[in-house]
Design a protein around this motif. Sequence first.
Motif, PDB file in Angstrom:
ATOM      1  N   ASN A 198      29.696 -13.111  -3.726  1.00 28.75           N
ATOM      2  CA  ASN A 198      30.489 -12.071  -4.384  1.00 28.75           C
ATOM      3  C   ASN A 198      29.702 -10.768  -4.372  1.00 28.75           C
ATOM      4  N   GLY A 199      28.951 -10.578  -3.302  1.00 26.58           N
ATOM      5  CA  GLY A 199      28.229  -9.311  -3.140  1.00 26.58           C
ATOM      6  C   GLY A 199      26.858  -9.274  -3.787  1.00 26.58           C
ATOM      7  N   GLY A 200      26.401 -10.408  -4.342  1.00 26.04           N
ATOM      8  CA  GLY A 200      25.084 -10.453  -4.996  1.00 26.04           C
ATOM      9  C   GLY A 200      23.946 -10.501  -3.985  1.00 26.04           C
ATOM     10  N   THR A 201      22.766 -10.081  -4.454  1.00 21.85           N
ATOM     11  CA  THR A 201      21.578 -10.060  -3.592  1.00 21.85           C
ATOM     12  C   THR A 201      20.493 -10.912  -4.229  1.00 21.85           C
ATOM     13  N   MET A 202      19.854 -11.768  -3.436  1.00 13.27           N
ATOM     14  CA  MET A 202      18.764 -12.582  -3.959  1.00 13.27           C
ATOM     15  C   MET A 202      17.501 -11.720  -3.979  1.00 13.27           C
ATOM     16  N   ILE A 203      16.743 -11.853  -5.037  1.00 14.50           N
ATOM     17  CA  ILE A 203      15.553 -11.013  -5.176  1.00 14.50           C
ATOM     18  C   ILE A 203      14.532 -11.754  -6.043  1.00 14.50           C
ATOM     19  N   SER A 204      13.241 -11.488  -5.808  1.00 11.65           N
ATOM     20  CA  SER A 204      12.263 -12.330  -6.506  1.00 11.65           C
ATOM     21  C   SER A 204      12.307 -12.108  -8.024  1.00 11.65           C
ATOM     22  N   PHE A 205      12.019 -13.171  -8.747  1.00  7.48           N
ATOM     23  CA  PHE A 205      12.026 -13.161 -10.213  1.00  7.48           C
ATOM     24  C   PHE A 205      11.036 -12.106 -10.728  1.00  7.48           C
ATOM     25  N   GLU A 206       9.849 -12.080 -10.111  1.00  5.52           N
ATOM     26  CA  GLU A 206       8.793 -11.155 -10.556  1.00  5.52           C
ATOM     27  C   GLU A 206       9.245  -9.706 -10.425  1.00  5.52           C
ATOM     28  N   LYS A 207       9.911  -9.400  -9.317  1.00  2.71           N
ATOM     29  CA  LYS A 207      10.356  -8.030  -9.091  1.00  2.71           C
ATOM     30  C   LYS A 207      11.374  -7.615 -10.166  1.00  2.71           C
ATOM     31  N   LEU A 208      12.307  -8.498 -10.452  1.00  6.10           N
ATOM     32  CA  LEU A 208      13.341  -8.177 -11.444  1.00  6.10           C
ATOM     33  C   LEU A 208      12.769  -8.007 -12.845  1.00  6.10           C
ATOM     34  N   LEU A 209      11.824  -8.874 -13.196  1.00  6.24           N
ATOM     35  CA  LEU A 209      11.299  -8.848 -14.562  1.00  6.24           C
ATOM     36  C   LEU A 209      10.225  -7.786 -14.759  1.00  6.24           C
ATOM     37  N   SER A 210       9.688  -7.242 -13.649  1.00  6.99           N
ATOM     38  CA  SER A 210       8.570  -6.308 -13.769  1.00  6.99           C
ATOM     39  C   SER A 210       8.947  -5.057 -14.571  1.00  6.99           C
ATOM     40  N   GLU A 211      10.234  -4.720 -14.603  1.00 10.72           N
ATOM     41  CA  GLU A 211      10.687  -3.572 -15.392  1.00 10.72           C
ATOM     42  C   GLU A 211      10.690  -3.889 -16.887  1.00 10.72           C
ATOM     43  N   HIS A 212      10.714  -5.173 -17.215  1.00  7.43           N
ATOM     44  CA  HIS A 212      10.935  -5.574 -18.606  1.00  7.43           C
ATOM     45  C   HIS A 212       9.743  -6.264 -19.264  1.00  7.43           C
ATOM     46  N   LEU A 213       8.830  -6.815 -18.452  1.00  8.31           N
ATOM     47  CA  LEU A 213       7.701  -7.586 -18.990  1.00  8.31           C
ATOM     48  C   LEU A 213       6.417  -7.260 -18.227  1.00  8.31           C
ATOM     49  N   SER A 214       5.265  -7.496 -18.874  1.00  9.02           N
ATOM     50  CA  SER A 214       3.984  -7.294 -18.177  1.00  9.02           C
ATOM     51  C   SER A 214       3.749  -8.485 -17.235  1.00  9.02           C
ATOM     52  N   PRO A 215       2.910  -8.304 -16.190  1.00  6.36           N
ATOM     53  CA  PRO A 215       2.687  -9.400 -15.228  1.00  6.36           C
ATOM     54  C   PRO A 215       2.270 -10.711 -15.893  1.00  6.36           C
ATOM     55  N   ALA A 216       1.396 -10.628 -16.913  1.00  5.65           N
ATOM     56  CA  ALA A 216       0.935 -11.867 -17.564  1.00  5.65           C
ATOM     57  C   ALA A 216       2.099 -12.541 -18.297  1.00  5.65           C
ATOM     58  N   THR A 217       2.953 -11.748 -18.923  1.00  3.02           N
ATOM     59  CA  THR A 217       4.079 -12.323 -19.672  1.00  3.02           C
ATOM     60  C   THR A 217       5.114 -12.915 -18.712  1.00  3.02           C
ATOM     61  N   ILE A 218       5.249 -12.297 -17.544  1.00  2.44           N
ATOM     62  CA  ILE A 218       6.214 -12.810 -16.561  1.00  2.44           C
ATOM     63  C   ILE A 218       5.852 -14.248 -16.177  1.00  2.44           C
ATOM     64  N   ALA A 219       4.555 -14.485 -15.953  1.00  3.97           N
ATOM     65  CA  ALA A 219       4.115 -15.837 -15.554  1.00  3.97           C
ATOM     66  C   ALA A 219       4.459 -16.845 -16.653  1.00  3.97           C
ATOM     67  N   GLY A 220       4.224 -16.459 -17.917  1.00  2.00           N
ATOM     68  CA  GLY A 220       4.521 -17.354 -19.043  1.00  2.00           C
ATOM     69  C   GLY A 220       6.015 -17.616 -19.154  1.00  2.00           C
ATOM     70  N   TYR A 221       6.800 -16.550 -18.954  1.00  2.00           N
ATOM     71  CA  TYR A 221       8.265 -16.677 -19.048  1.00  2.00           C
ATOM     72  C   TYR A 221       8.766 -17.632 -17.967  1.00  2.00           C
ATOM     73  N   LYS A 222       8.148 -17.496 -16.774  1.00  2.00           N
ATOM     74  CA  LYS A 222       8.558 -18.348 -15.660  1.00  2.00           C
ATOM     75  C   LYS A 222       8.244 -19.811 -15.972  1.00  2.00           C
ATOM     76  N   SER A 223       7.086 -20.076 -16.587  1.00  2.00           N
ATOM     77  CA  SER A 223       6.829 -21.495 -16.876  1.00  2.00           C
ATOM     78  C   SER A 223       7.727 -22.007 -17.988  1.00  2.00           C
ATOM     79  N   ASP A 224       8.156 -21.141 -18.906  1.00  2.00           N
ATOM     80  CA  ASP A 224       9.149 -21.578 -19.902  1.00  2.00           C
ATOM     81  C   ASP A 224      10.452 -21.989 -19.206  1.00  2.00           C
ATOM     82  N   LEU A 225      10.869 -21.183 -18.199  1.00  2.00           N
ATOM     83  CA  LEU A 225      12.102 -21.516 -17.471  1.00  2.00           C
ATOM     84  C   LEU A 225      11.938 -22.827 -16.703  1.00  2.00           C
ATOM     85  N   ARG A 226      10.729 -23.035 -16.163  1.00  2.00           N
ATOM     86  CA  ARG A 226      10.456 -24.303 -15.449  1.00  2.00           C
ATOM     87  C   ARG A 226      10.623 -25.488 -16.389  1.00  2.00           C
ATOM     88  N   ARG A 227      10.067 -25.338 -17.597  1.00  3.42           N
ATOM     89  CA  ARG A 227      10.187 -26.422 -18.582  1.00  3.42           C
ATOM     90  C   ARG A 227      11.642 -26.649 -18.970  1.00  3.42           C
TER      91      ARG A 227
END
Length: 215
Positions: free
Chosen positions: A114-143
């Motif tokens: 539907n016109g969406g574009t795949m893009i890395s999680f880190e790139k999208l979250l970099s506007e909203h979270l610091s690099p260290a927090t992004i890694a933690g957020y990603k492992s929360d999603l993994r869990r």
Amino acid sequence: MLEQYGMVYVKPISGTHGKGVIRVEYLPEKSSCRYQINNTIKSCSTFNDLHQALLAYTHKKKYIVQKGIYLLKHHKRRFDIRVMVQKNLRNKWETTGIIGRLSHPERIVTNYHNGGTMISFEKLLSEHLSPATIAGYKSDLRRLGAEIGRQLSTAYPRLKELGIDVAIDKKLHPWVLEVNTKPHPYVFRMLKDKSVYQKIRRYSLAYGGMKGKSK
Ligand SMILES: Nc1ncnc2c1ncn2[C@@H]1O[C@H](COP(=O)(O)OP(=O)(O)O)[C@@H](O)[C@H]1O
Ligand SMILES: [Mg+2]
């Protein structure tokens, strides 16, 4: 629900690719509402008007109404997250891939078809979270992914893979929008890190999941 949440999504029960998804908003200052289907926005002056319009559109198909989440944005486009979860070679649920999906600017869904574009999680979250927090957020999603796999297995023991659509709201709270039982692994080929898709493929081949899946 509209009065309660201000915005809801109305979705076909057996939909795919974001087809037939409707976003409805309540505008209290005008005591009216508006709804969007594909890229057309229409307004309605009463709930009854809205109901009639939706009935004409949904026909006799079954739909659900879900609390609407105001998705985070990247360059003014909404995005959500696809979490791929699989039974690994030890038969345990493991999150194998996490990727962001950016909507087309005029669409209310992020689906690739539907016109969406795949893009890395880190790139999208970099506007909203610091690099260290992004890694933690990603492992929360993994869990979260592995937990959903374990939980659904109790009712559906033959499940081997899941594609979970997760919305992230403005307070960075994650919400599960949908769990797909036949997710497309191919979207993960778009990531620079090739080991992600390789693992997805390895696990999938072990349980026969690649069969019959076209690009
Ligand atoms: N409750 C919701 N709040 C905000 N956005 C939503 C909501 N439900 C769906 N969406 C958007 O619409 C897309 C498609 O909805 P989804 O439930 O995943 O149906 P489909 O099976 O068609 O993919 C989601 O990926 C998301 O971008
Ligand atoms: Mg979906």
